[in-house]
Design a protein around this motif. Structure first.
Motif, PDB file in Angstrom:
ATOM      1  N   UNK A   7      50.669  38.121  26.873  1.00  0.00           N
ATOM      2  CA  UNK A   7      50.707  37.838  28.317  1.00  0.00           C
ATOM      3  C   UNK A   7      49.432  37.131  28.714  1.00  0.00           C
ATOM      4  N   UNK A   8      49.552  36.184  29.634  1.00  0.00           N
ATOM      5  CA  UNK A   8      48.347  35.548  30.174  1.00  0.00           C
ATOM      6  C   UNK A   8      48.448  35.565  31.696  1.00  0.00           C
ATOM      7  N   UNK A   9      47.452  36.150  32.327  1.00  0.00           N
ATOM      8  CA  UNK A   9      47.482  36.288  33.797  1.00  0.00           C
ATOM      9  C   UNK A   9      46.128  35.910  34.377  1.00  0.00           C
ATOM     10  N   UNK A  10      46.172  35.492  35.630  1.00  0.00           N
ATOM     11  CA  UNK A  10      44.944  35.180  36.354  1.00  0.00           C
ATOM     12  C   UNK A  10      44.871  36.050  37.582  1.00  0.00           C
ATOM     13  N   UNK A  11      43.655  36.394  37.971  1.00  0.00           N
ATOM     14  CA  UNK A  11      43.484  37.117  39.246  1.00  0.00           C
ATOM     15  C   UNK A  11      42.165  36.685  39.875  1.00  0.00           C
ATOM     16  N   UNK A  12      42.157  36.586  41.198  1.00  0.00           N
ATOM     17  CA  UNK A  12      40.948  36.158  41.907  1.00  0.00           C
ATOM     18  C   UNK A  12      39.990  37.314  42.178  1.00  0.00           C
ATOM     19  N   UNK A  13      38.768  36.954  42.542  1.00  0.00           N
ATOM     20  CA  UNK A  13      37.807  37.958  42.981  1.00  0.00           C
ATOM     21  C   UNK A  13      37.962  38.148  44.491  1.00  0.00           C
ATOM     22  N   UNK A  14      37.239  39.069  45.050  1.00  0.00           N
ATOM     23  CA  UNK A  14      37.278  39.230  46.514  1.00  0.00           C
ATOM     24  C   UNK A  14      35.904  39.623  47.019  1.00  0.00           C
ATOM     25  N   UNK A  15      35.688  39.363  48.309  1.00  0.00           N
ATOM     26  CA  UNK A  15      34.442  39.804  48.939  1.00  0.00           C
ATOM     27  C   UNK A  15      34.811  40.734  50.102  1.00  0.00           C
ATOM     28  N   UNK A  16      34.217  41.918  50.090  1.00  0.00           N
ATOM     29  CA  UNK A  16      34.562  42.911  51.118  1.00  0.00           C
ATOM     30  C   UNK A  16      33.865  42.587  52.436  1.00  0.00           C
ATOM     31  N   UNK A  17      34.617  42.675  53.514  1.00  0.00           N
ATOM     32  CA  UNK A  17      34.039  42.576  54.857  1.00  0.00           C
ATOM     33  C   UNK A  17      33.719  43.991  55.371  1.00  0.00           C
ATOM     34  N   UNK A  18      34.621  44.936  55.091  1.00  0.00           N
ATOM     35  CA  UNK A  18      34.323  46.366  55.305  1.00  0.00           C
ATOM     36  C   UNK A  18      34.125  46.933  53.902  1.00  0.00           C
ATOM     37  N   UNK A  87      53.306  55.377  25.717  1.00  0.00           N
ATOM     38  CA  UNK A  87      53.897  54.351  24.840  1.00  0.00           C
ATOM     39  C   UNK A  87      52.867  53.274  24.475  1.00  0.00           C
ATOM     40  N   UNK A  88      51.859  53.112  25.316  1.00  0.00           N
ATOM     41  CA  UNK A  88      50.816  52.108  25.046  1.00  0.00           C
ATOM     42  C   UNK A  88      50.023  52.426  23.781  1.00  0.00           C
ATOM     43  N   UNK A  89      50.063  53.700  23.356  1.00  0.00           N
ATOM     44  CA  UNK A  89      49.315  54.103  22.158  1.00  0.00           C
ATOM     45  C   UNK A  89      49.955  53.601  20.871  1.00  0.00           C
ATOM     46  N   UNK A  90      51.175  53.062  20.982  1.00  0.00           N
ATOM     47  CA  UNK A  90      51.867  52.598  19.766  1.00  0.00           C
ATOM     48  C   UNK A  90      51.452  51.183  19.371  1.00  0.00           C
ATOM     49  N   UNK A 124      53.558  44.075  30.596  1.00  0.00           N
ATOM     50  CA  UNK A 124      53.842  44.685  29.299  1.00  0.00           C
ATOM     51  C   UNK A 124      54.690  45.952  29.476  1.00  0.00           C
ATOM     52  N   UNK A 125      54.295  46.788  30.431  1.00  0.00           N
ATOM     53  CA  UNK A 125      55.045  48.035  30.660  1.00  0.00           C
ATOM     54  C   UNK A 125      56.483  47.738  31.094  1.00  0.00           C
ATOM     55  N   UNK A 126      56.653  46.642  31.853  1.00  0.00           N
ATOM     56  CA  UNK A 126      58.017  46.242  32.245  1.00  0.00           C
ATOM     57  C   UNK A 126      58.829  45.871  31.014  1.00  0.00           C
ATOM     58  N   UNK A 127      58.201  45.092  30.113  1.00  0.00           N
ATOM     59  CA  UNK A 127      58.883  44.709  28.864  1.00  0.00           C
ATOM     60  C   UNK A 127      59.253  45.939  28.044  1.00  0.00           C
ATOM     61  N   UNK A 128      58.399  46.960  28.124  1.00  0.00           N
ATOM     62  CA  UNK A 128      58.666  48.193  27.361  1.00  0.00           C
ATOM     63  C   UNK A 128      59.670  49.101  28.084  1.00  0.00           C
ATOM     64  N   UNK A 129      60.197  48.572  29.197  1.00  0.00           N
ATOM     65  CA  UNK A 129      61.254  49.248  29.976  1.00  0.00           C
ATOM     66  C   UNK A 129      60.776  50.564  30.592  1.00  0.00           C
ATOM     67  N   UNK A 130      59.481  50.621  30.900  1.00  0.00           N
ATOM     68  CA  UNK A 130      58.971  51.809  31.595  1.00  0.00           C
ATOM     69  C   UNK A 130      59.512  51.783  33.015  1.00  0.00           C
ATOM     70  N   UNK A 131      60.035  52.924  33.442  1.00  0.00           N
ATOM     71  CA  UNK A 131      60.676  52.971  34.768  1.00  0.00           C
ATOM     72  C   UNK A 131      59.672  53.421  35.832  1.00  0.00           C
ATOM     73  N   UNK A 132      59.984  53.109  37.067  1.00  0.00           N
ATOM     74  CA  UNK A 132      59.187  53.511  38.234  1.00  0.00           C
ATOM     75  C   UNK A 132      57.714  53.166  38.085  1.00  0.00           C
ATOM     76  N   UNK A 133      57.484  51.919  37.752  1.00  0.00           N
ATOM     77  CA  UNK A 133      56.106  51.455  37.631  1.00  0.00           C
ATOM     78  C   UNK A 133      55.482  51.313  39.020  1.00  0.00           C
TER      79      UNK A 133
END
Ligand code: PMV
Length: 323
Positions: A7-18, A87-90, A124-133
């Motif tokens: 999997x390849x994902x991007x996420x931005x940073x943030x600056x808190x005002x409060x 399941x992540x331990x596998x 990844x957890x979705x691919x592993x069919x983990x429910x109620x994520x």
């Protein structure tokens, strides 16, 4: 061995005002609500490869290099998530991460990193069919509190009614904002955020701080609704100074800003009187300054800043896109 999932994902940073400062009972829940602006350009790119393996092991590379202290933090994080999803331990993992901004530039890299990693793990957890994520913001929060806010853009709130995760915050009538980041010192922080949070446990101003943060939040919500940048700016400056005042008045006092931080703060106050456009400062847990202006005034601000301080290193960013 080739990975079974990647999997390849991007996420931005943030600056808190409060500002979020202090955790409840040492848990990954804050003592007060916080509100932040998600950035557009400052982001982390994260690649997660999972290998079918008997060992629950990790190989972590940051910008192509092994970093033992980051590796340790990743291991602790995976342990936490695996206690919820065994399941992540596998699998064993190879994680590669890089930032679009210099490390320790006063841009919260832990927020963007854990948000990006949480997105990978959630897929990844979705691919592993983990429910109620739960939402990926929940998984991000378990890495770093502020990371839960990086899952929403352009504004995000992490509020008392649900400290399990953040949510999107409506920008109301607020015009688009710019963030001109002034790099004062790129060295590693002397006191880590987790250490700083822990000093709030027994802080003699803790209750007063919670009340102030709630009051500031209430007023800031109204500023957004009205599109009142002046009152937003005044509140964010109060919050920044209060954060550092808490550091300076804790049982083990510490100071994270420098004389140059103060010089710029005084400059901001002086120039605001002179110029015909508004801009305000905010600080993270460090000496670097975020100058928040209307997006349309950012170029003017940059040019005036660099005329007065020609050797300053700055990064131009702005509020993230609506997602
Ligand atoms: O998310 P942490 O544990 O790195 O703490 C962040 C604390 C501040 O950046 C100072 C404030 C905030 O709300 O982001």
């Amino acid at each position: 061995m080739s990975p079974v999932w990647e999997f390849e994902k991007r996420a931005p940073s943030n600056i808190a005002f409060i500002k979020y400062w202090g955790k409840k009972n040492g848990k990954q829940r804050p003592i007060n609500s916080s509100l932040s602006m998600t950035l557009k350009n400052a982001e982390t790119k994260m690649k997660l490869q999972a290998f079918k393996d008997q060992r629950f092991a990790f190989d972590f590379l940051f910008e192509g290099e092994r970093k033992p202290d980051f590796q340790k933090r990743i291991e602790i994080y995976f342990e936490k998530i695996a206690s919820l999803y065994p399941i992540l331990r596998e699998f064993s993992y190879r994680i590669e991460s890089s930032n679009s901004f210099p490390h320790s530039a006063g841009i919260a890299s832990s927020a963007s990193s854990y948000a990006a990693l949480a997105k990978c793990l959630s897929s990844f957890l979705k691919e592993l069919k983990v429910k109620e994520l739960p939402h990926e913001s929940y998984l991000a929060r378990l890495g770093s509190g502020s990371a839960c806010r990086s899952c929403f853009s352009p504004f995000s709130i992490w509020e008392e009614e649900d400290f399990e995760q953040a949510k999107s915050f409506p920008r109301g009538q607020m015009p688009p904002l710019g963030d001109t980041i002034v790099l004062i010192d790129k060295k590693r922080k002397k006191v880590s955020s987790s250490m700083g949070h822990s000093f709030m446990d027994s802080h003699h101003y803790k209750e007063a701080r919670i009340k102030r943060a709630n009051l500031h939040l209430k007023k800031m919500k109204e500023s957004f609704q009205r599109g009142d940048f002046k009152s937003l700016g005044e509140l964010m400056e109060k919050e920044a100074l209060e954060l550092h005042a808490l550091m300076m008045t804790s049982e083990d006092p510490f100071i994270l800003f420098s004389s140059q931080t103060l010089e710029i703060i005084h400059w901001v106050k002086k120039m605001r009187e002179k110029l015909n456009f508004p801009f305000y400062f905010t600080l993270d847990a460090g000496p670097n300054i975020h100058l928040i202006s209307l997006k349309r005034d950012q170029k003017k601000l940059q040019s005036i800043l660099l005329t007065d301080f020609p050797s300053l290193e700055i990064i131009l960013d702005e509020q993230g896109d609506e997602v």
